[in-house]
Design a protein around this motif. Structure first.
Motif, PDB file in Angstrom:
ATOM      1  N   TYR A 194       0.799  -1.216   0.000  1.00  0.00           N
ATOM      2  CA  TYR A 194       0.000   0.000   0.000  1.00  0.00           C
ATOM      3  C   TYR A 194       0.837   1.274   0.000  1.00  0.00           C
ATOM      4  O   TYR A 194       0.339   2.341  -0.334  1.00  0.00           O
ATOM      5  CB  TYR A 194      -0.924   0.027   1.222  1.00  0.00           C
TER       6      TYR A 194
ATOM      7  N   ASN B 142       1.395   6.089   4.319  1.00  0.00           N
ATOM      8  CA  ASN B 142       0.254   7.007   4.354  1.00  0.00           C
ATOM      9  C   ASN B 142       0.718   8.436   4.645  1.00  0.00           C
ATOM     10  O   ASN B 142       0.533   8.971   5.723  1.00  0.00           O
ATOM     11  CB  ASN B 142      -0.758   6.564   5.398  1.00  0.00           C
TER      12      ASN B 142
ATOM     13  N   PRO C 280      -3.033   5.088   0.931  1.00  0.00           N
ATOM     14  CA  PRO C 280      -2.798   3.949   1.835  1.00  0.00           C
ATOM     15  C   PRO C 280      -3.656   3.976   3.086  1.00  0.00           C
ATOM     16  O   PRO C 280      -3.960   2.929   3.659  1.00  0.00           O
ATOM     17  CB  PRO C 280      -1.311   4.084   2.182  1.00  0.00           C
TER      18      PRO C 280
ATOM     19  N   LYS D 120      -7.073   2.971   1.816  1.00  0.00           N
ATOM     20  CA  LYS D 120      -6.919   1.868   0.863  1.00  0.00           C
ATOM     21  C   LYS D 120      -7.902   2.009  -0.301  1.00  0.00           C
ATOM     22  O   LYS D 120      -8.457   1.038  -0.804  1.00  0.00           O
ATOM     23  CB  LYS D 120      -7.090   0.509   1.563  1.00  0.00           C
TER      24      LYS D 120
ATOM     25  N   GLU E 261      -7.568  -4.358  -2.479  1.00  0.00           N
ATOM     26  CA  GLU E 261      -6.891  -5.493  -1.852  1.00  0.00           C
ATOM     27  C   GLU E 261      -5.580  -5.753  -2.575  1.00  0.00           C
ATOM     28  O   GLU E 261      -5.491  -5.650  -3.800  1.00  0.00           O
ATOM     29  CB  GLU E 261      -7.771  -6.745  -1.912  1.00  0.00           C
TER      30      GLU E 261
END
Length: 770
Positions: free
Chosen positions: A124, A127, A156, A159, A183
């Motif tokens: 991811y 963030n 992130p 998501k 995902e």
């Protein structure tokens, strides 16, 4: 040519041939990564659109980990993709154009665009703003917030997918927030569309996502704020696998990306790369219907209707439209034909009826025997092509430099006018029966009233009016017409101080309000609340910082408007000393009489007549003379919210001592229009608008005349501009002007150089052999 470059050229030609059936004229860049090698770090990737916008690779690796073996919508073979590894939060592998490739220099200023990519994430990312993975990006460092032109990225934290861009280089972030939770290890087909024709709506920019297990794309988000004029211009690189902000590449993808396509049109989801193709024929799907011209259609125009019609596993065999005038029976069919652009069809409506509404519908059939008619009935209005028409309402208006007549436009589009008679001294009302045709004048007072007047129309198209009251104590009277009958003037304010200015407005609940000076000429104002029936009132003093207090003469102007939220707004020019200011007050709650005040212009904003309007969002526009400019100009002060504060100034034309101004909004397109007198000693008015996206001078409605006052300035729902004024030179004259034609330049004289050029051009054309 070196052998390596020759091999690359042959490969590019081969790829172009392979995808010739899947790349339309709307595709301006398409990186398929089929020229890579599995497991090898490739140096570059070719553009299969035919525009040769090569991507240079900074570490990416070819891979046979692909989302599908056949691209669903194009049927092209898919064997390879491009994978990326992140080194740390600030470094990783990515692709980039040079900044001078064809796609880099293209300005996307047409109807819109579509950007697609298919991606699978293995991480991811971090963030933070600087580390959110960028899938596809158009680099830039725009405005104080330093955002790129376009960045399709993964957030992130949530998501989810986000689309971030900055409009017109102003640095204001525009965001689409996706909702699908991404995902790791799964393929996602993503598409972003921008439709310039839907500017200002939630459909202006849209995000679509198709998860690998989904049957088709689903809309995942829409516009969150004004995305107007996202042109993606500027000679800056496009990148894949990395974002951009603060003049640096930031945010790297950990994963695999395939099939990145950029189109300079708004694709239908049926045209997206991963849209599944059924083997069964589908009924025709009618999309993106529009008319040309789209606005200001007149009786001389032939209107062209354009539509995209999609069908799968079948061919469109017929398409036609039917149209209706003012709700009558449908006329037609009018045959539509292919324009040559994929899936686009065109048909012409040739006969226009002025002052009518045309509605139309489209029907399409395919060779599988399936047909459909557009579920939406589309419409446009037709106006009569009128140059400025000027007529005299009266030559008997009371004389005096401060005689302020008034005009307003009713919901039924007729105009009403009020003035004080110079002969009888009482207030006179005149109205239109139809455009440019005036009914006989009607006296609406029995004594000296209306030297200053104001008029508003209720939802019933009946007038409400306030009249200065010059007998005895002086003050303001109120009168309204109900079911064709005028009430007797009701004194709502008494004032020993000789002053005629006041403001009238009407709320959505049809209750009028009047604003006037405090009865003793002090620094406050008096706010009068009148019942909807117009038969009683209440009043209260309001504190106004600073209410004009210039004695012994005309004091500075003020105005009041009730917004769609039922809150009153007051704008005031004052205080009448060398420190001229503009203040805006917004009512704290409905009918509270309490206002929050802010200073719009600190000093040197001088107005004999102030223009004040609210748009459909309750945003404020104020126009007055601005002595901060050199020479002094009429300037529009615009805020960016319904609560005031964020102000922007737009200087217009030179404006001197005769500083009269008015402002109106065209409901057809939401454009703002300003009329104001010209410079010192000038003998003309100016007309400006922002309809082209920037403020520009338009065709004025009166030449070589300085206006004493603007009595009113407004638009009808058809887009007809109406203005009323008293000319400075025409003592006792009250004029009315209207037009449906805009954008015609002012008259000009040819210079000798222009004449010589035209003569030379005609001579050369005559001698040139075609």
């Amino acid at each position: 040519m070196k052998a390596k470059n020759m091999k690359r050229t042959v490969l590019a030609l081969t790829l172009t041939l392979l995808v010739s059936q899947i790349v339309s004229a709307d595709t301006v860049a398409y990186w398929r990564f089929e020229d890579s090698t599995n497991g090898v770090k490739n140096s570059s990737y070719l553009d299969s659109s035919g525009n040769n916008s090569t991507m240079t690779s900074f570490g990416s690796t070819g891979t046979n980990d692909i989302p599908f073996e056949i691209v669903p919508v194009t049927k092209a073979t898919n064997e390879l993709a491009s994978s990326y590894v992140v080194t740390n939060a600030a470094a990783g592998e990515y692709l980039s154009t040079s900044g001078s490739e064809w796609i880099d220099t293209k300005n996307f200023d047409g109807a819109g665009w579509t950007i697609e990519a298919i991606v699978k994430f293995t991480d991811y990312g971090t963030n933070s703003i600087s580390a959110r993975p960028g899938i596809v990006c158009k680099e830039a460092d725009l405005g104080p917030d330093r955002y790129p032109y376009f960045n399709l990225q993964l957030d992130p934290g949530s998501k989810t997918i986000r689309v971030i861009t900055a409009r017109d280089g102003d640095g204001k972030r525009r965001v689409i927030y996706g909702t699908t939770v991404i995902e790791l290890g799964k393929w996602y087909a993503i598409a972003v569309t921008y439709d310039r024709g839907n500017e200002g709506s939630d459909r202006e920019a849209e995000l679509y996502i198709k998860e690998e297990t989904d049957e088709d794309y689903e809309r995942d988000g829409g516009t969150s704020g004004p995305w107007s004029n996202i042109n993606l211009d500027g000679d800056t690189p496009w990148t894949i696998g990395r974002g951009f902000r603060d003049d640096h590449g930031k945010g790297y993808v950990s994963g695999t990306i395939d099939e990145v396509r950029i189109s300079d049109t708004i694709l239908d989801p049926l045209q997206f790369l991963a849209h599944p193709i059924s083997e069964d024929p589908t009924i025709p799907d009618i999309k993106n219907v529009q008319t040309d011209p789209s606005q200001y259609v007149d009786e001389n125009d032939m209107v062209t209707v354009l539509a995209q019609i999609f069908t799968e596993n079948a061919n469109i065999t017929n398409a036609y439209l039917e149209y209706s005038v003012d709700g009558g029976g449908y006329i037609g069919p009018v045959q539509m034909t292919s324009t040559g652009t994929p899936s686009e069809y065109s048909g012409d409506i040739t006969n226009q009826v002025p002052w009518s509404e045309i509605s139309y519908r489209i029907t399409a059939l395919n060779d599988a025997g399936l047909s459909s008619t557009s579920t939406v009935v589309y419409s446009y209005t037709v106006y009569e092509d009128l140059d400025w028409q000027v007529l005299t309402i009266t030559g008997d208006a009371a004389e005096g430099n401060d005689n302020l007549t008034s005009m307003a436009v009713a919901p039924d589009d007729t105009a009403g006018f009020i003035y004080q008679s110079g002969t009888s001294s009482n207030a006179i009302y005149v109205e239109e029966s139809e455009l440019g045709v005036l009914k006989a004048p009607v006296a609406i007072s029995s004594d000296a009233q209306g030297y200053f007047s104001a008029i508003e129309f209720g939802a019933d198209s009946e007038p409400r009016a306030t009249l200065s009251y010059d007998s005895n104590e002086g003050g303001v009277t109120y009168v309204q017409r109900t079911n064709g009958l005028w009430t007797s003037p009701m004194v709502v304010v008494s004032n020993y101080f000789v002053e005629y200015r006041h403001a009238l407005t009407i709320a959505p609940d049809q209750k009028p309000s009047v604003l006037w000076y405090e009865s003793d000429g002090g620094p406050n104002g008096e706010l009068v609340n009148i019942t909807a029936a117009g038969d009683s009132f209440s009043s209260a003093e309001i504190t106004v910082p600073p209410f004009p207090t210039l004695p012994n003469g005309m004091r500075k102007p003020f105005d009041m408007i009730v917004g769609s939220d039922s809150l009153r707004r007051i704008v005031i020019s004052g205080p009448g000393s060398s420190d001229d200011q503009i203040w805006l007050g917004i009512e704290t709650s409905i009918e509270s009489g309490d206002f929050d005040w802010e200073q719009v212009v600190v000093s040197n904003a001088y107005a004999d007549q102030i223009g004040f309007i609210l748009d459909e969002n309750n945003y404020v526009y104020i126009v007055c003379r601005d002595k901060n400019e050199d020479p002094s100009t009429a300037s529009v002060f615009e805020n960016a919210s319904s609560s005031g504060s964020s102000w922007t100034k737009h200087p217009l034309g030179e404006q001197g001592n005769d500083n009269r101004a008015a402002i109106a909004i065209n409901p057809i397109d939401g454009s703002v229009w300003v009329a104001h007198n010209s410079g010192i000693g000038g003998k003309s008015c100016y007309l400006w608008s922002n309809r082209s996206g920037v403020w520009r001078k338009e065709q004025p409605f009166v030449y070589n005349t300085t206006l004493q006052t603007y009595a009113g300035f407004d638009f009808t729902k058809w887009g007809t501009m109406k203005a009323a004024y008293s000319p400075y030179q025409g003592i006792g004259t009250y004029n009315y002007a209207y037009s449906t034609k805009f954008g015609v330049p002012e008259p000009f004289l040819f210079t000798i150089y222009q004449l010589l050029f035209i003569i030379y051009y005609l001579k050369m054309r005559k001698n040139f052999k075609f």
